[in-house]
Design a protein around this motif. Structure first.
Motif, PDB file in Angstrom:
ATOM      1  N   LEU A   9      46.858  33.847  60.774  1.00  0.00           N
ATOM      2  CA  LEU A   9      46.237  35.024  60.808  1.00  0.00           C
ATOM      3  C   LEU A   9      46.702  36.445  60.310  1.00  0.00           C
ATOM      4  O   LEU A   9      46.473  37.462  59.137  1.00  0.00           O
ATOM      5  CB  LEU A   9      44.299  35.719  60.590  1.00  0.00           C
ATOM      6  CG  LEU A   9      43.434  33.714  60.372  1.00  0.00           C
ATOM      7  CD1 LEU A   9      42.469  33.601  60.985  1.00  0.00           C
ATOM      8  CD2 LEU A   9      43.299  33.412  58.761  1.00  0.00           C
ATOM      9  N   THR A  10      47.092  36.071  61.320  1.00  0.00           N
ATOM     10  CA  THR A  10      47.591  37.773  61.755  1.00  0.00           C
ATOM     11  C   THR A  10      49.079  38.324  60.443  1.00  0.00           C
ATOM     12  O   THR A  10      49.685  39.554  60.091  1.00  0.00           O
ATOM     13  CB  THR A  10      48.543  38.441  63.056  1.00  0.00           C
ATOM     14  OG1 THR A  10      46.685  38.274  63.445  1.00  0.00           O
ATOM     15  CG2 THR A  10      48.562  39.780  63.174  1.00  0.00           C
ATOM     16  N   GLY A  11      50.034  37.570  60.470  1.00  0.00           N
ATOM     17  CA  GLY A  11      50.635  36.813  60.121  1.00  0.00           C
ATOM     18  C   GLY A  11      50.744  37.188  58.482  1.00  0.00           C
ATOM     19  O   GLY A  11      51.211  37.908  57.888  1.00  0.00           O
ATOM     20  N   ARG A  12      49.477  36.348  57.850  1.00  0.00           N
ATOM     21  CA  ARG A  12      49.116  36.374  56.365  1.00  0.00           C
ATOM     22  C   ARG A  12      49.189  37.972  56.171  1.00  0.00           C
ATOM     23  O   ARG A  12      49.646  38.424  55.324  1.00  0.00           O
ATOM     24  CB  ARG A  12      48.119  35.738  56.476  1.00  0.00           C
ATOM     25  CG  ARG A  12      49.376  34.139  56.392  1.00  0.00           C
ATOM     26  CD  ARG A  12      48.179  33.774  56.161  1.00  0.00           C
ATOM     27  NE  ARG A  12      48.841  32.130  56.343  1.00  0.00           N
ATOM     28  CZ  ARG A  12      47.674  31.013  56.292  1.00  0.00           C
ATOM     29  NH1 ARG A  12      45.879  31.152  55.764  1.00  0.00           N
ATOM     30  NH2 ARG A  12      48.680  29.657  56.341  1.00  0.00           N
ATOM     31  N   THR A  13      48.136  38.890  57.557  1.00  0.00           N
ATOM     32  CA  THR A  13      47.768  39.744  56.834  1.00  0.00           C
ATOM     33  C   THR A  13      47.985  40.867  57.130  1.00  0.00           C
ATOM     34  O   THR A  13      48.950  41.628  56.009  1.00  0.00           O
ATOM     35  CB  THR A  13      46.743  40.441  58.334  1.00  0.00           C
ATOM     36  OG1 THR A  13      45.388  39.531  57.557  1.00  0.00           O
ATOM     37  CG2 THR A  13      46.273  41.755  57.493  1.00  0.00           C
ATOM     38  N   LEU A  14      49.400  41.082  57.591  1.00  0.00           N
ATOM     39  CA  LEU A  14      50.787  41.650  57.814  1.00  0.00           C
ATOM     40  C   LEU A  14      51.327  41.659  56.189  1.00  0.00           C
ATOM     41  O   LEU A  14      51.909  42.288  56.274  1.00  0.00           O
ATOM     42  CB  LEU A  14      52.160  41.667  59.275  1.00  0.00           C
ATOM     43  CG  LEU A  14      50.743  42.337  60.861  1.00  0.00           C
ATOM     44  CD1 LEU A  14      51.892  41.554  61.771  1.00  0.00           C
ATOM     45  CD2 LEU A  14      50.652  43.792  60.332  1.00  0.00           C
ATOM     46  N   VAL A  15      51.916  40.154  56.160  1.00  0.00           N
ATOM     47  CA  VAL A  15      52.724  40.154  54.809  1.00  0.00           C
ATOM     48  C   VAL A  15      52.036  41.058  53.695  1.00  0.00           C
ATOM     49  O   VAL A  15      52.963  41.415  52.643  1.00  0.00           O
ATOM     50  CB  VAL A  15      52.845  38.267  54.752  1.00  0.00           C
ATOM     51  CG1 VAL A  15      53.717  38.665  53.335  1.00  0.00           C
ATOM     52  CG2 VAL A  15      53.655  38.266  55.911  1.00  0.00           C
ATOM     53  N   GLY A  16      50.853  39.994  53.828  1.00  0.00           N
ATOM     54  CA  GLY A  16      50.379  41.689  52.226  1.00  0.00           C
ATOM     55  C   GLY A  16      50.717  42.333  52.530  1.00  0.00           C
ATOM     56  O   GLY A  16      50.184  43.603  51.317  1.00  0.00           O
ATOM     57  N   LEU A  17      49.639  43.499  53.206  1.00  0.00           N
ATOM     58  CA  LEU A  17      50.117  44.211  53.824  1.00  0.00           C
ATOM     59  C   LEU A  17      51.629  45.173  53.607  1.00  0.00           C
ATOM     60  O   LEU A  17      51.295  46.498  53.042  1.00  0.00           O
ATOM     61  CB  LEU A  17      49.900  45.140  55.214  1.00  0.00           C
ATOM     62  CG  LEU A  17      48.227  45.252  55.090  1.00  0.00           C
ATOM     63  CD1 LEU A  17      47.505  45.789  56.412  1.00  0.00           C
ATOM     64  CD2 LEU A  17      47.134  46.094  54.504  1.00  0.00           C
ATOM     65  N   THR A  18      52.496  44.336  53.895  1.00  0.00           N
ATOM     66  CA  THR A  18      53.751  44.999  53.577  1.00  0.00           C
ATOM     67  C   THR A  18      54.040  45.269  52.169  1.00  0.00           C
ATOM     68  O   THR A  18      54.476  45.732  51.140  1.00  0.00           O
ATOM     69  CB  THR A  18      54.389  44.282  54.093  1.00  0.00           C
ATOM     70  OG1 THR A  18      55.372  44.315  55.851  1.00  0.00           O
ATOM     71  CG2 THR A  18      56.308  44.839  53.852  1.00  0.00           C
ATOM     72  N   VAL A  19      53.817  44.277  51.406  1.00  0.00           N
ATOM     73  CA  VAL A  19      53.982  44.245  50.130  1.00  0.00           C
ATOM     74  C   VAL A  19      53.064  45.395  49.409  1.00  0.00           C
ATOM     75  O   VAL A  19      53.376  45.999  48.420  1.00  0.00           O
ATOM     76  CB  VAL A  19      53.054  42.534  49.146  1.00  0.00           C
ATOM     77  CG1 VAL A  19      52.603  42.582  48.331  1.00  0.00           C
ATOM     78  CG2 VAL A  19      54.446  41.626  49.728  1.00  0.00           C
ATOM     79  N   VAL A  20      51.231  45.714  49.278  1.00  0.00           N
ATOM     80  CA  VAL A  20      50.733  46.085  49.370  1.00  0.00           C
ATOM     81  C   VAL A  20      51.137  47.905  49.553  1.00  0.00           C
ATOM     82  O   VAL A  20      51.402  48.397  48.900  1.00  0.00           O
ATOM     83  CB  VAL A  20      49.308  46.178  49.271  1.00  0.00           C
ATOM     84  CG1 VAL A  20      48.783  47.141  49.052  1.00  0.00           C
ATOM     85  CG2 VAL A  20      48.500  44.417  49.443  1.00  0.00           C
ATOM     86  N   ALA A  21      51.900  47.916  50.776  1.00  0.00           N
ATOM     87  CA  ALA A  21      52.450  49.303  50.864  1.00  0.00           C
ATOM     88  C   ALA A  21      54.372  49.672  49.519  1.00  0.00           C
ATOM     89  O   ALA A  21      54.419  50.320  49.891  1.00  0.00           O
ATOM     90  CB  ALA A  21      53.210  48.988  52.466  1.00  0.00           C
ATOM     91  N   GLY A  22      54.921  48.147  49.636  1.00  0.00           N
ATOM     92  CA  GLY A  22      55.705  48.679  49.011  1.00  0.00           C
ATOM     93  C   GLY A  22      55.771  48.424  47.158  1.00  0.00           C
ATOM     94  O   GLY A  22      55.915  49.578  47.365  1.00  0.00           O
ATOM     95  N   LEU A  23      54.277  48.387  46.608  1.00  0.00           N
ATOM     96  CA  LEU A  23      53.717  48.254  46.001  1.00  0.00           C
ATOM     97  C   LEU A  23      53.952  50.234  46.089  1.00  0.00           C
ATOM     98  O   LEU A  23      54.357  50.490  44.582  1.00  0.00           O
ATOM     99  CB  LEU A  23      53.580  47.266  45.380  1.00  0.00           C
ATOM    100  CG  LEU A  23      53.570  46.187  45.212  1.00  0.00           C
ATOM    101  CD1 LEU A  23      52.353  44.603  44.805  1.00  0.00           C
ATOM    102  CD2 LEU A  23      54.374  45.894  43.747  1.00  0.00           C
ATOM    103  N   ALA A  24      53.185  50.578  46.832  1.00  0.00           N
ATOM    104  CA  ALA A  24      52.527  51.755  46.637  1.00  0.00           C
ATOM    105  C   ALA A  24      53.488  52.859  46.274  1.00  0.00           C
ATOM    106  O   ALA A  24      53.700  53.699  46.273  1.00  0.00           O
ATOM    107  CB  ALA A  24      51.001  52.161  47.782  1.00  0.00           C
ATOM    108  N   GLY A  25      54.323  52.304  47.462  1.00  0.00           N
ATOM    109  CA  GLY A  25      56.058  53.493  47.681  1.00  0.00           C
ATOM    110  C   GLY A  25      56.431  53.291  46.432  1.00  0.00           C
ATOM    111  O   GLY A  25      56.834  54.283  45.900  1.00  0.00           O
ATOM    112  N   ALA A  26      56.909  51.849  45.852  1.00  0.00           N
ATOM    113  CA  ALA A  26      56.570  52.504  44.691  1.00  0.00           C
ATOM    114  C   ALA A  26      56.585  53.382  43.500  1.00  0.00           C
ATOM    115  O   ALA A  26      57.412  53.321  43.095  1.00  0.00           O
ATOM    116  CB  ALA A  26      58.173  51.390  44.161  1.00  0.00           C
ATOM    117  N   LEU A  27      55.286  52.666  42.917  1.00  0.00           N
ATOM    118  CA  LEU A  27      54.703  53.754  42.916  1.00  0.00           C
ATOM    119  C   LEU A  27      55.040  55.541  43.325  1.00  0.00           C
ATOM    120  O   LEU A  27      55.445  56.453  42.094  1.00  0.00           O
ATOM    121  CB  LEU A  27      53.371  53.213  42.468  1.00  0.00           C
ATOM    122  CG  LEU A  27      52.753  54.042  41.532  1.00  0.00           C
ATOM    123  CD1 LEU A  27      53.024  53.630  40.066  1.00  0.00           C
ATOM    124  CD2 LEU A  27      50.895  53.379  41.671  1.00  0.00           C
TER     125      LEU A  27
END
Length: 79
Positions: free
Chosen positions: A36-54
């Motif tokens: 669960l922790t790994g899935r959460t961290l992967v999800g947060l990394t993807v969201v942070a990457g999209l927000a940073g790109a924006l």
């Protein structure tokens, strides 16, 4: 074109739609805390990457230019 006399050529194909098994599948395993922790961290990394790109991409999409900076190409110099 000819039509077949039988609606379904094989009996087991017709019975396959009605077949129900009396064997229940085993219950699904719950994901562990580390999964669960790994899935959460992967999800947060993807969201942070999209927000940073924006965030970094928005200034380059702006169409307003400052009045002191006039952009000219070399072809318009009139040489």
């Amino acid at each position: 074109m000819f039509r077949r006399r039988e609606a379904v050529p094989f009996t087991f194909v017709a019975e396959a739609d009605r077949f129900r098994s009396n064997v229940t599948p085993p219950p699904r395993e719950r994901p562990s805390f580390s999964q669960l922790t790994g899935r959460t961290l992967v999800g947060l990394t993807v969201v942070a990457g999209l927000a940073g790109a924006l965030l970094f991409g928005l200034p380059s999409l702006e169409s307003t230019q400052s009045p002191g900076h006039a952009q000219q190409s070399e072809a318009s110099d009139g040489r």
